[in-house]
Design a protein around this motif. Structure first.
Motif, PDB file in Angstrom:
ATOM      1  N   LEU A  74       0.856  -1.178   0.000  1.00  0.00           N
ATOM      2  CA  LEU A  74       0.000   0.000   0.000  1.00  0.00           C
ATOM      3  C   LEU A  74       0.893   1.229   0.000  1.00  0.00           C
ATOM      4  N   ASP A  75       0.706   2.099  -0.999  1.00  0.00           N
ATOM      5  CA  ASP A  75       1.364   3.407  -1.040  1.00  0.00           C
ATOM      6  C   ASP A  75       0.274   4.443  -0.834  1.00  0.00           C
ATOM      7  N   TYR A  76       0.444   5.309   0.182  1.00  0.00           N
ATOM      8  CA  TYR A  76      -0.541   6.342   0.449  1.00  0.00           C
ATOM      9  C   TYR A  76       0.116   7.702   0.246  1.00  0.00           C
ATOM     10  N   PHE A  77      -0.538   8.557  -0.524  1.00  0.00           N
ATOM     11  CA  PHE A  77      -0.048   9.889  -0.829  1.00  0.00           C
ATOM     12  C   PHE A  77      -0.986  10.897  -0.187  1.00  0.00           C
ATOM     13  N   ALA A 114      -4.630   6.468  -2.418  1.00  0.00           N
ATOM     14  CA  ALA A 114      -4.107   5.191  -1.920  1.00  0.00           C
ATOM     15  C   ALA A 114      -3.942   4.261  -3.115  1.00  0.00           C
ATOM     16  N   VAL A 115      -2.765   3.633  -3.216  1.00  0.00           N
ATOM     17  CA  VAL A 115      -2.502   2.703  -4.312  1.00  0.00           C
ATOM     18  C   VAL A 115      -2.143   1.350  -3.703  1.00  0.00           C
ATOM     19  N   TYR A 116      -3.042   0.377  -3.873  1.00  0.00           N
ATOM     20  CA  TYR A 116      -2.810  -0.992  -3.437  1.00  0.00           C
ATOM     21  C   TYR A 116      -2.259  -1.753  -4.635  1.00  0.00           C
ATOM     22  N   SER A 117      -1.226  -2.546  -4.419  1.00  0.00           N
ATOM     23  CA  SER A 117      -0.670  -3.296  -5.547  1.00  0.00           C
ATOM     24  C   SER A 117      -0.271  -4.702  -5.122  1.00  0.00           C
ATOM     25  N   GLY A 118      -0.320  -5.606  -6.095  1.00  0.00           N
ATOM     26  CA  GLY A 118       0.054  -6.996  -5.851  1.00  0.00           C
ATOM     27  C   GLY A 118      -1.037  -7.806  -5.202  1.00  0.00           C
ATOM     28  N   ASN A 119      -1.698  -8.655  -5.963  1.00  0.00           N
ATOM     29  CA  ASN A 119      -2.715  -9.568  -5.430  1.00  0.00           C
ATOM     30  C   ASN A 119      -3.750  -8.856  -4.566  1.00  0.00           C
ATOM     31  N   VAL A 120      -4.350  -7.804  -5.095  1.00  0.00           N
ATOM     32  CA  VAL A 120      -5.317  -7.010  -4.348  1.00  0.00           C
ATOM     33  C   VAL A 120      -6.638  -7.783  -4.240  1.00  0.00           C
ATOM     34  N   VAL A 121      -7.157  -7.854  -3.021  1.00  0.00           N
ATOM     35  CA  VAL A 121      -8.441  -8.511  -2.759  1.00  0.00           C
ATOM     36  C   VAL A 121      -9.293  -7.540  -1.937  1.00  0.00           C
ATOM     37  N   VAL A 122     -10.481  -7.217  -2.449  1.00  0.00           N
ATOM     38  CA  VAL A 122     -11.416  -6.337  -1.759  1.00  0.00           C
ATOM     39  C   VAL A 122     -12.668  -7.159  -1.462  1.00  0.00           C
ATOM     40  N   VAL A 123     -13.107  -7.140  -0.200  1.00  0.00           N
ATOM     41  CA  VAL A 123     -14.308  -7.881   0.188  1.00  0.00           C
ATOM     42  C   VAL A 123     -15.246  -6.937   0.916  1.00  0.00           C
ATOM     43  N   LEU A 152      -5.044  -1.392  -7.427  1.00  0.00           N
ATOM     44  CA  LEU A 152      -6.265  -0.651  -7.143  1.00  0.00           C
ATOM     45  C   LEU A 152      -5.869   0.729  -6.631  1.00  0.00           C
ATOM     46  N   THR A 153      -6.310   1.771  -7.342  1.00  0.00           N
ATOM     47  CA  THR A 153      -6.021   3.151  -6.948  1.00  0.00           C
ATOM     48  C   THR A 153      -7.315   3.786  -6.478  1.00  0.00           C
ATOM     49  N   MET A 201     -12.334   5.317  -8.016  1.00  0.00           N
ATOM     50  CA  MET A 201     -11.496   4.139  -7.820  1.00  0.00           C
ATOM     51  C   MET A 201     -11.211   3.548  -9.199  1.00  0.00           C
ATOM     52  N   LYS A 202      -9.958   3.138  -9.424  1.00  0.00           N
ATOM     53  CA  LYS A 202      -9.581   2.490 -10.683  1.00  0.00           C
ATOM     54  C   LYS A 202      -8.800   1.227 -10.362  1.00  0.00           C
TER      55      LYS A 202
END
Length: 186
Positions: free
Chosen positions: A41-44, A50-59, A70-71, A96-97
């Motif tokens: 997670l990179d947060y600016f 917020a940029v989540y990267s690598g095997n992102v799972v949202v539930v 996921l940005t 969200m993208k």
């Protein structure tokens, strides 16, 4: 890639402030907490991104989304004019993208595409590129799906032709399925 998993439960942050009755993921309920897991997670803070990267799972509730990246962009309009860096919990989701492949699963319904966009103002989700929607043996394919979260209407379009396969049957819960007849003794 970092082995650590960035994990965030957003029950009191920007996502929880979604309009009453609206949901973040198709088929979910806005009152349900949103859980996001990713490799990084990179947060600016200045950009409220917020940029989540690598095997992102949202539930959220019974809905699950997988993505490569996921940005999420937040909007501070609801914070009473506070300056950057102050109480980011008052921020609200702006858009969200997701970069794919993208997979959204809700019960027996599955949506797949190359990328995803969610615009809070329009309250619409878009799956773009190699879109496949399926429920059981029923399948629809196209280039883009636009799903209106307010009305529940989905529109599939294509540069060529939209293709669907609808399998009639007697399985309950599938579109086109005949009602189940009671058996003797019921």
């Amino acid at each position: 890639m970092k082995a650590a998993i960035a994990y965030l439960v957003l029950t009191t942050s920007a996502f929880a402030q979604a309009p009453q009755g609206a949901s973040l993921l198709p088929g979910s309920n806005s009152k349900e907490p949103i859980n996001i897991a990713a490799d990084k997670l990179d947060y600016f803070d200045k950009e409220q991104k917020a940029v989540y990267s690598g095997n992102v799972v949202v539930v959220q509730g019974e809905t699950r989304m997988n993505a490569s990246v996921l940005t999420i962009m937040f909007d501070r309009k609801a914070d009473g004019g506070k300056k950057t860096g102050q109480n980011s919990a008052n921020s609200q989701l702006k858009w969200m993208k997701g970069a794919g492949p993208i997979t959204i699963v809700n019960k027996d319904q599955i949506g797949v595409g190359d990328s995803l966009e969610y615009d809070k103002v329009k309250n619409k989700f878009s799956l773009v590129g190699n879109v496949t929607l399926s429920q059981g043996e029923n399948v629809t394919k196209g280039d883009e799906l636009v799903y209106d979260l307010q009305t529940g209407q989905a529109v599939v379009s294509s540069r060529g032709r939209v293709k669907s396969r609808i399998v009639p049957g007697d399985k309950p819960g599938q579109p086109g399925a005949a009602p189940q007849k009671p058996t003797a003794g019921q």
